[in-house]
Design an enzyme around this catalytic site. Structure first.
Site, PDB file in Angstrom:
ATOM      1  N   GLU A  98       0.834  -1.210   0.000  1.00 11.11           N
ATOM      2  CA  GLU A  98       0.000   0.000   0.000  1.00 11.11           C
ATOM      3  C   GLU A  98       0.865   1.254   0.000  1.00 11.11           C
ATOM      4  O   GLU A  98       2.011   1.228   0.435  1.00 11.11           O
ATOM      5  CB  GLU A  98      -0.875   0.016   1.261  1.00 11.11           C
ATOM      6  CG  GLU A  98      -2.325  -0.287   1.014  1.00 11.11           C
ATOM      7  CD  GLU A  98      -3.082   0.839   0.287  1.00 11.11           C
ATOM      8  OE1 GLU A  98      -2.460   1.727  -0.336  1.00 11.11           O
ATOM      9  OE2 GLU A  98      -4.316   0.805   0.353  1.00 11.11           O
ATOM     10  N   ASP A  99       0.280   2.339  -0.462  1.00 13.63           N
ATOM     11  CA  ASP A  99       0.966   3.629  -0.400  1.00 13.63           C
ATOM     12  C   ASP A  99       0.960   4.197   1.008  1.00 13.63           C
ATOM     13  O   ASP A  99       1.995   4.606   1.530  1.00 13.63           O
ATOM     14  CB  ASP A  99       0.352   4.626  -1.399  1.00 13.63           C
ATOM     15  CG  ASP A  99      -1.176   4.713  -1.324  1.00 13.63           C
ATOM     16  OD1 ASP A  99      -1.789   4.026  -0.482  1.00 13.63           O
ATOM     17  OD2 ASP A  99      -1.756   5.475  -2.113  1.00 13.63           O
ATOM     18  N   ASP A 128      -4.062   5.351   6.566  1.00 19.01           N
ATOM     19  CA  ASP A 128      -4.573   6.590   7.157  1.00 19.01           C
ATOM     20  C   ASP A 128      -5.564   6.193   8.259  1.00 19.01           C
ATOM     21  O   ASP A 128      -5.138   5.777   9.337  1.00 19.01           O
ATOM     22  CB  ASP A 128      -5.213   7.386   6.010  1.00 19.01           C
ATOM     23  CG  ASP A 128      -5.642   8.778   6.391  1.00 19.01           C
ATOM     24  OD1 ASP A 128      -4.923   9.439   7.146  1.00 19.01           O
ATOM     25  OD2 ASP A 128      -6.705   9.227   5.918  1.00 19.01           O
ATOM     26  N   PHE A 185      -1.363  16.186   4.412  1.00 17.68           N
ATOM     27  CA  PHE A 185      -1.769  15.541   3.160  1.00 17.68           C
ATOM     28  C   PHE A 185      -0.571  15.486   2.213  1.00 17.68           C
ATOM     29  O   PHE A 185      -0.039  16.513   1.807  1.00 17.68           O
ATOM     30  CB  PHE A 185      -2.934  16.282   2.511  1.00 17.68           C
ATOM     31  CG  PHE A 185      -3.575  15.464   1.436  1.00 17.68           C
ATOM     32  CD1 PHE A 185      -4.545  14.515   1.754  1.00 17.68           C
ATOM     33  CD2 PHE A 185      -3.177  15.595   0.111  1.00 17.68           C
ATOM     34  CE1 PHE A 185      -5.105  13.728   0.762  1.00 17.68           C
ATOM     35  CE2 PHE A 185      -3.740  14.803  -0.884  1.00 17.68           C
ATOM     36  CZ  PHE A 185      -4.717  13.875  -0.553  1.00 17.68           C
ATOM     37  N   ARG A 206       1.129  12.068  -8.822  1.00 17.92           N
ATOM     38  CA  ARG A 206       1.544  10.681  -8.538  1.00 17.92           C
ATOM     39  C   ARG A 206       2.970  10.425  -9.001  1.00 17.92           C
ATOM     40  O   ARG A 206       3.692   9.609  -8.441  1.00 17.92           O
ATOM     41  CB  ARG A 206       0.622   9.684  -9.254  1.00 17.92           C
ATOM     42  CG  ARG A 206      -0.786   9.619  -8.693  1.00 17.92           C
ATOM     43  CD  ARG A 206      -1.493   8.390  -9.265  1.00 17.92           C
ATOM     44  NE  ARG A 206      -2.935   8.451  -9.104  1.00 17.92           N
ATOM     45  CZ  ARG A 206      -3.599   8.062  -8.006  1.00 17.92           C
ATOM     46  NH1 ARG A 206      -2.937   7.606  -6.971  1.00 17.92           N
ATOM     47  NH2 ARG A 206      -4.911   8.135  -7.955  1.00 17.92           N
TER      48      ARG A 206
HETATM   49  P1  IMP Z   1      -7.924   4.891   4.825  1.00 19.12           P
HETATM   50  O1  IMP Z   1      -9.030   3.929   4.559  1.00 19.12           O
HETATM   51  O2  IMP Z   1      -8.441   6.144   5.511  1.00 19.12           O
HETATM   52  O3  IMP Z   1      -6.757   4.303   5.573  1.00 19.12           O
HETATM   53  O4  IMP Z   1      -7.509   5.430   3.419  1.00 19.12           O
HETATM   54  C1  IMP Z   1      -6.310   5.143   2.830  1.00 19.12           C
HETATM   55  C2  IMP Z   1      -6.291   5.717   1.426  1.00 19.12           C
HETATM   56  O5  IMP Z   1      -6.597   7.119   1.441  1.00 19.12           O
HETATM   57  C3  IMP Z   1      -4.907   5.613   0.854  1.00 19.12           C
HETATM   58  O6  IMP Z   1      -4.713   4.387   0.183  1.00 19.12           O
HETATM   59  C4  IMP Z   1      -4.853   6.807  -0.088  1.00 19.12           C
HETATM   60  O7  IMP Z   1      -5.398   6.453  -1.330  1.00 19.12           O
HETATM   61  C5  IMP Z   1      -5.743   7.830   0.580  1.00 19.12           C
HETATM   62  N1  IMP Z   1      -4.940   8.785   1.390  1.00 19.12           N
HETATM   63  C6  IMP Z   1      -4.871   8.879   2.734  1.00 19.12           C
HETATM   64  N2  IMP Z   1      -4.038   9.858   3.131  1.00 19.12           N
HETATM   65  C7  IMP Z   1      -3.553  10.414   1.991  1.00 19.12           C
HETATM   66  C8  IMP Z   1      -2.614  11.495   1.734  1.00 19.12           C
HETATM   67  O8  IMP Z   1      -2.039  12.149   2.619  1.00 19.12           O
HETATM   68  N3  IMP Z   1      -2.366  11.760   0.420  1.00 19.12           N
HETATM   69  C9  IMP Z   1      -2.958  11.071  -0.602  1.00 19.12           C
HETATM   70  N4  IMP Z   1      -3.829  10.067  -0.403  1.00 19.12           N
HETATM   71  C10 IMP Z   1      -4.131   9.739   0.881  1.00 19.12           C
HETATM   72 MG    MG Z   2      -4.388   3.650  -1.615  1.00 19.50          MG
END
Ligand code: IMP
Ligand code: MG
Length: 175
Positions: A97-98, A101, A150, A163
């Protein structure tokens, strides 16, 4: 409003982290095979670089999910846009994963993958924002823990842009 990007983690530091993580994964799974599951689109740059640095036999598959939610909050209600091409039953699976969050998307995804009966299931993420966690997620490999900002670059987008930046940056807005 003008957007600019401030460097948070330079390219050389990201690359050094990936090199180290690749070596650790290769040691941890020594003598075995590994299926990397790249979560599209954000995980793709990291997954490619990581795969190049793993020295045990690796195969790749891709999954795309979308999380319904208001604005920038993910809801935990996840839709599979593109499923895996191949079965993971009996395989060592590492999800790439990237960023983690709130943890909602990954919590759903890991439960879904676990139900397909892999031999093992682990998670690696380039970035983690632990202060934002709503749902607990077990992360086996973390690149960098970052504050609640962010970020873009190295696969991460803002409205589908940035990206392709080779570093991790923070967007700043000015008049
Ligand atoms: P989660 O379900 O809230 O953990 O969401 C995770 C997803 O939200 C990641 O895979 C990203 O696609 C997006 N995301 C969360 N934080 C960021 C950020 O700081 N920059 C860009 N995308 C983010
Ligand atoms: Mg993602």
């Amino acid at each position: 409003m003008r957007e600019s990007v401030r460097v948070m983690i330079p390219e050389a530091e990201v690359d050094a982290m990936i090199e180290e993580m690749g070596q650790k994964i290769s040691r941890d799974y020594e003598g075995q095979e590994l299926r990397l599951i790249c979560v599209l689109k954000g995980g793709v740059f990291f997954a490619c670089e990581l795969a190049k640095r793993i020295t045990i036999p690796v195969s790749l598959d891709f999954m795309s999910v979308s999380s319904y939610g208001a604005g920038t909050q993910s809801s935990g209600v996840v839709k599979i846009i593109k499923d895996l091409d191949d079965s993971i039953e009996g395989k060592n699976v590492l999800v790439v994963e990237d960023i983690v969050d709130s943890g909602r998307t990954l919590n759903y995804l890991l439960d879904n993958l676990r139900s397909r009966r892999p031999k093992s299931l682990a998670l690696c993420t380039m970035l983690d924002k632990p202060s934002r966690r709503v749902v607990p997620v077990k992360v086996e490999y973390t690149g960098f823990e970052i504050p609640d900002e962010f970020v873009v670059g190295y696969g991460l987008d803002y409205a589908q842009k940035y990206r392709n930046l080779p570093y991790i940056g923070v967007i700043e807005f000015s008049e």
